[in-house]
Design an enzyme around this catalytic site. Structure first.
Site, PDB file in Angstrom:
ATOM      1  N   LYS A   1      24.609 -12.209 -19.354  1.00  0.00           N
ATOM      2  CA  LYS A   1      24.739 -12.765 -20.543  1.00  0.00           C
ATOM      3  C   LYS A   1      23.974 -12.101 -21.758  1.00  0.00           C
ATOM      4  CE  LYS A   1      23.590 -15.066 -17.477  1.00  0.00           C
ATOM      5  NZ  LYS A   1      22.838 -15.558 -16.513  1.00  0.00           N
TER       6      LYS A   1
ATOM      7  N   GLU B   1      27.444 -19.062  -5.272  1.00  0.00           N
ATOM      8  CA  GLU B   1      26.199 -19.812  -5.708  1.00  0.00           C
ATOM      9  C   GLU B   1      26.213 -21.228  -6.084  1.00  0.00           C
ATOM     10  OE1 GLU B   1      24.088 -19.513  -9.617  1.00  0.00           O
ATOM     11  OE2 GLU B   1      25.362 -17.902 -10.143  1.00  0.00           O
TER      12      GLU B   1
HETATM   13  N1  PSU Z   1      24.470 -17.472 -15.628  1.00  0.00           N
HETATM   14  C1  PSU Z   1      24.909 -18.577 -15.772  1.00  0.00           C
HETATM   15  N2  PSU Z   1      24.661 -19.626 -15.420  1.00  0.00           N
HETATM   16  C2  PSU Z   1      23.743 -19.702 -14.463  1.00  0.00           C
HETATM   17  C3  PSU Z   1      22.981 -18.518 -14.131  1.00  0.00           C
HETATM   18  C4  PSU Z   1      23.489 -17.251 -14.878  1.00  0.00           C
HETATM   19  O1  PSU Z   1      25.833 -18.713 -16.618  1.00  0.00           O
HETATM   20  O2  PSU Z   1      23.625 -20.847 -13.802  1.00  0.00           O
HETATM   21  C5  PSU Z   1      22.097 -18.370 -12.997  1.00  0.00           C
HETATM   22  C6  PSU Z   1      22.431 -17.570 -11.809  1.00  0.00           C
HETATM   23  O3  PSU Z   1      22.191 -18.507 -10.621  1.00  0.00           O
HETATM   24  C7  PSU Z   1      21.436 -16.410 -11.867  1.00  0.00           C
HETATM   25  C8  PSU Z   1      20.301 -16.999 -12.462  1.00  0.00           C
HETATM   26  O4  PSU Z   1      21.447 -15.813 -10.649  1.00  0.00           O
HETATM   27  O5  PSU Z   1      20.731 -17.636 -13.544  1.00  0.00           O
HETATM   28  C9  PSU Z   1      19.338 -15.890 -13.046  1.00  0.00           C
HETATM   29  O6  PSU Z   1      18.146 -16.497 -13.385  1.00  0.00           O
HETATM   30  P1  PSU Z   1      16.955 -15.778 -13.673  1.00  0.00           P
HETATM   31  O7  PSU Z   1      17.221 -15.086 -14.926  1.00  0.00           O
HETATM   32  O8  PSU Z   1      15.851 -16.710 -13.750  1.00  0.00           O
HETATM   33  O9  PSU Z   1      16.669 -14.627 -12.529  1.00  0.00           O
END
Ligand code: PSU
Ligand code: MN
Length: 305
Positions: A160, A26
């Site tokens: 996380k 990604e």
């Molecule tokens: N975890 C990280 N860094 C990130 C992300 C997650 O340590 O940049 C990003 C990833 O691209 C993941 C997104 O797909 O956050 C999820 O965002 P949301 O919770 O808004 O769906």
């Protein structure tokens, strides 16, 4: 499948047509939304170098000038390292139609693009999941639905710790996603190696992992599979410390009224500051380590097709 809307790079296209291993990455993690500069460039270098050391071609996804891309050559890296707009799966069509200059793909949009291009393995840092308080806010990352839907294996370091991890695992069960711990009995918590939530299944070798992928293929299952790899021991952070920092970070985001897509980048930045970048070092280490596992899986899956 190249068109004015989607473009697969020459390197990725020729690797796929020659049945050489390819792993998708990604771009949100490499943009200003994921990691601070210059750690973002270091992450990109370490992940791509790790893949190439196994003979695997990296397929970084992004939207550049309104074109969804699978494979970004080094000459264009600077574009994804700068300011970008977050592109989840539902934003992909918008980003193309409205010709966004730089769209940073998340797990969900990367999985769609990987599947469409025929890339079987995807590597990331941590996935999105069910947020704490989701029973009120309804905040559940579209990553989970995308992992269930697309025929791609995701390799991550768990989710996380600021998410609601038990509910994230429950949700993955509801979506019927196989969740496999690579060398661990507990769901890893991103920068924290040791979680306390048992993981549904464990493997210790790439061959065992590939066997599960093959068995799912033989059953005609068309969705994805989630492999969780703990952060390397030397760079992992202490659970009790991170639990405290996380709680403060969530309170700060709530107090500032931050919601929706902005929540994850805000909390990541807060934690980086509060841990004096130890979280950033752990993030780089786990992203590289995941790329290594993803690379070996991609090689193994081709060897035994
Ligand atoms: N975890 C990280 N860094 C990130 C992300 C997650 O340590 O940049 C990003 C990833 O691209 C993941 C997104 O797909 O956050 C999820 O965002 P949301 O919770 O808004 O769906
Ligand atoms: Mn969300």
């Amino acid at each position: 499948m190249n068109s004015s809307q989607i473009r697969v790079s020459d390197e990725v296209r020729s690797a796929l047509s020659q049945h050489k291993p390819v792993v998708a990455l990604e771009s949100t993690i490499f943009s200003n939304l994921g990691l601070p500069s210059p750690a973002n460039l270091e992450a990109l270098q370490r992940c791509t170098t790790a893949l190439r050391s196994y003979g695997v071609v990296p397929a970084i996804t992004a939207v550049l000038d309104g074109v969804a891309r699978v494979g970004i050559d080094e000459s264009e890296w600077s574009l994804i390292l700068g300011p970008a707009k977050k592109v989840g799966e539902r934003e992909l069509g918008l980003a193309i139609a409205q010709r966004w200059a730089v769209g940073a793909t998340t797990v969900s949009s990367s999985l769609l693009l990987a599947a469409k291009a025929g890339v079987r393995v995807f590597s990331t840092g941590g996935i999105g999941g069910v947020h704490r308080g989701a029973e009120i806010s309804g905040d559940i990352s579209s990553d989970l639905g995308a992992i269930a839907q697309h025929h791609v294996v995701t390799v991550c370091a768990g989710a996380k710790s600021f998410l609601d991890l038990p509910r994230t695992l429950e949700y993955l069960e509801t979506l019927s996603v196989p969740v496999i711990g690579f060398g661990c009995d507990f769901f890893p918590e991103f920068t924290v190696r040791e979680g306390d939530i048992p993981i549904p299944a464990r493997v210790d070798t790439i061959e065992e992992l590939a066997n599960i992928v093959r068995a799912n293929d033989a059953l005609g299952r068309l969705g994805g599979l989630l492999t969780c790899v703990p952060v390397p021991e030397k760079d992992g952070l202490f659970k009790l410390f991170m639990d405290d920092v996380t709680e403060v970070a969530i309170k700060d985001a709530t107090a500032r009224g931050i919601t929706g897509a902005a929540v994850t980048p805000h909390i990541l930045k807060f934690i980086a500051r509060a841990t004096e970048d130890a979280s950033v070092r752990a993030n780089l280490s786990l992203a590289e380590n995941n790329a290594r596992i993803a690379a070996q899986l991609a090689v193994e899956l081709l060897r035994t097709q």
